[in-house]
Design an enzyme around this catalytic site. Sequence first.
Site, mmCIF file in Angstrom:
data_model
loop_
_atom_site.group_PDB
_atom_site.id
_atom_site.type_symbol
_atom_site.label_atom_id
_atom_site.label_comp_id
_atom_site.label_asym_id
_atom_site.label_seq_id
_atom_site.Cartn_x
_atom_site.Cartn_y
_atom_site.Cartn_z
ATOM 1 N N GLU A 307 18.984 -23.829 1.627
ATOM 2 C CA GLU A 307 17.559 -23.517 1.797
ATOM 3 C C GLU A 307 16.719 -24.784 1.658
ATOM 4 O O GLU A 307 15.695 -24.800 0.971
ATOM 5 C CB GLU A 307 17.118 -22.466 0.771
ATOM 6 C CG GLU A 307 18.036 -21.240 0.754
ATOM 7 C CD GLU A 307 17.577 -20.137 -0.192
ATOM 8 O OE1 GLU A 307 17.457 -19.008 0.280
ATOM 9 O OE2 GLU A 307 17.335 -20.421 -1.372
ATOM 10 N N CYS A 399 12.610 -12.508 -3.439
ATOM 11 C CA CYS A 399 11.541 -13.439 -3.806
ATOM 12 C C CYS A 399 10.389 -13.406 -2.818
ATOM 13 O O CYS A 399 9.218 -13.505 -3.205
ATOM 14 C CB CYS A 399 12.110 -14.849 -3.888
ATOM 15 S SG CYS A 399 13.096 -15.341 -2.461
HETATM 16 ZN ZN LIG Z 1 11.686 -16.246 -0.836
#
Ligand SMILES: [Zn+2]
Length: 626
Positions: A307, A399
Site C-alpha cells: 500500500e 479503515c
Molecule cells: Zn483505508
Amino acid sequence: MTERKQPLRPESTSLDPVPFTAVSVQGDFWATRLETNRSVTVPYALGRCQETDRVENFARAAGRADGVHVGTQFNDSDVFKVIEGAAYSLQTRQDPELEAELDRLIELIGAAQEDDGYLYTSRTIPGSTLRADVEGPERWSHLYMSHELYNLGHLYEAAAAHHAATGKPGLLAIALKSAALVEREFGPGGRLAAPGHQEIEIGLVKLTRATGDGRWLRLAQRFLEARGRADERELYGPYSQDHAPVVEQSEAVGHAVRAAYMYSAMADVAALADAPGFLDAIDRIWDDVVGRKLYLTGGIGARHEQESFGDAYELPNDTAYAETCAAFANIMWNHRMFLLHGQARYLDLLERTLYNGFLSGVAMGGESFFYVNPLASDGRTAFNVGEGASRSPWFQVSCCPTNVVRAMPSLPGWVYAVRDDRLYVGLYVGGEAQVVVGGTAVAVTQTTDYPWHGEVRLELAPQAPTEFSLRLRLPGWAAGRPVPSDLYRYLDSGESRVRLSVNGEPVRAEVVDGFLDIRREWRAGDVVELTLPMPVRRVLAHDAVQADAGRVAVERGPLVYCAEAADNGGHALDLALADDAELTPQHRADLLGGVVALRGGGVTMIPYYAWSHRGPGEMAVWLRRG
Ligand SMILES: [Zn+2]
C-alpha cells in the site's frame, strides 16, 4: 493534571482554522453529502460495527459478555472513528437519539478500560489468543504490528471531537486516563519507541488542543523523534517511515497512509512546539509528492504492494492503489501545511483531493465504499478486498469507510482560517460562519453553486465597522496551473479572466500567497462577488510519467473528469480525444444526482468522483490523444 500543565509555544505564527463548530454548510453539493453522511453513513457504520462484533469486543473486555475477541487487532479504532464522525455530525444537527447512542458506547468503552488506563480489547478480553507477530505476548511488546498506539490515536481524536461537539467530559476523561498511561510508559524517562502505524501523534496533539496542556504535544513529538533512531531502537524500515530520523527524510516512501499521518503530525508539532527540522523535512517531502508522486485526482500511494508510494513518476492508472484513507490523509496534511505557511497552493491540493480522489471513495447513497481508487478500470478486476470493480458495503479491514464517516463532516473546518487581521476563505462552500478577525466578531454568509459554477458571493457582517484583509483563494486551476509543480500542465495554458467586485463595484486585488487580498474597512451588509470562469481544460502529464504518455485528461473547475462505458457505447479504455475537439458542458439534473457532463469529439465525460454508480464497466481518466 493542572499542576503538570505545560505551556504551548507562545510565538507560533501559524494560522488558526475556524473550527467546524463555527461553520455551517448549506447549498446543494456538500450539504447533500454531509446530510447523507449524518443520516445514512453514520448509522450504517455503527450498525456494521455492531454486526461485526467491533462493539461487542468492548462488552467482552468489560466483562459484560462472553466470548473471545473477534476481528483484527485494529477493530477498536473503527468504533472510535465512527464516534468522531458522529460527533461532528451532532454539531451540524441535533440528534438526541444519536447522542444517547454515543453516550451508551462511551460508557461501554469506559467499562472496557483497565483500571490503569490500558485499552486494547484484543489483549484484555479473557481467553483471547495473543499472537507473537500481531498483538505480541505482553502489552506494548510488538508495536510494529499491534496497533495498540494506533487505536489510541483514534480514541483521542474521537474524544476531542465529542468534547467539542457536546461539551460532555466522558470520552475525554477516558482518553486522558489512557494518555497518562502511555506517557508513563513512553514519556520522558520511559522507553523511546515508535508505533508501526502512525496516528497516536495526531491524537495527542488534539488532546493538547482540547485541554491546553502541552504534555501531550511533547509526547507526540517524542514518538516522532524516536522514528528512524537506529542508535536507540531496532528499526522497522521504510514501510513505516522508520528508516531514518524524521528530520533527515526528504522523500515520501512506504505505506502511504502511515506516511501522510506522520507528515500531518509533524506539521501539528511544528505549529505548536519547538521542533527544529520538522518543517524543513515535510517541506522537502511535500515537494517530492507534488512533483513526482501525485495522481491528478489527488490520490497518493501508487502500489498495491505494501500500500505504498511508488518511485518518482511511477503512477500507473489501472493498478493505482490511491487508498481512500490516503486521500483523506493527504487532505489533513495539506490543511496543516496551509495553516503553517498561509499559502493557497496547499488548499489547491486539498481541494483537488477532496473533490476527486477522496469523494470517489464513497457512493452517493452513502452505503458503499472504494478502498482503492484507480484512474482506469476494465470493469472486471477486483480492487483489493472489494467485490469486483465496484464499491463494497464494508471490508474486513474497514479503515476506509470509517475514515469517510469522520472526514466528510470535517469539511466545515477547512473552509476558513484567520490570523491577526486577515480572514482567509480557503474553500468555496455555501453556508454561514462566525469568525473573529482582529478582535471583531464577523458573520460570513457564503453563497455559491460551486463546483458546477464559479460564482461566489460573500456577505460580511462585522459587529462594528472594522478594517481587515479578506483573502480569497485564487485556485490554481483558475490561474493556469493544475498543480503547484511541473507534474501536470494545461494544454491550453491561458489564465481565466477572474472578476471581483465589492458592493457591485469592480475591484482589483493584489494576489498574495495565492489569495486575492482585499483590505478595507468592512461594514455590515458588504457584499463581495467573485467569478471564476470554468472553461473545460485539457491536462498533460510530465513526460516521465509513462502511464500517461500520449494521453490527455480533462478538467473543469476543481473536478477531474472520466469517460465511463455507460455513456460511451459500452467501452472507455480505447477512447481517443482529439486536441481540437470541442467539449461542451451540459448540466444534467437527471444524471448521477445532478452533474455537469462534458460532450464532444465523440466522447461523453462525467466527474471522476461519480463513476461506478451504473453497474460494472470500463472507465478511463487519461484518454488517448488522437
Ligand atoms: Zn483505508
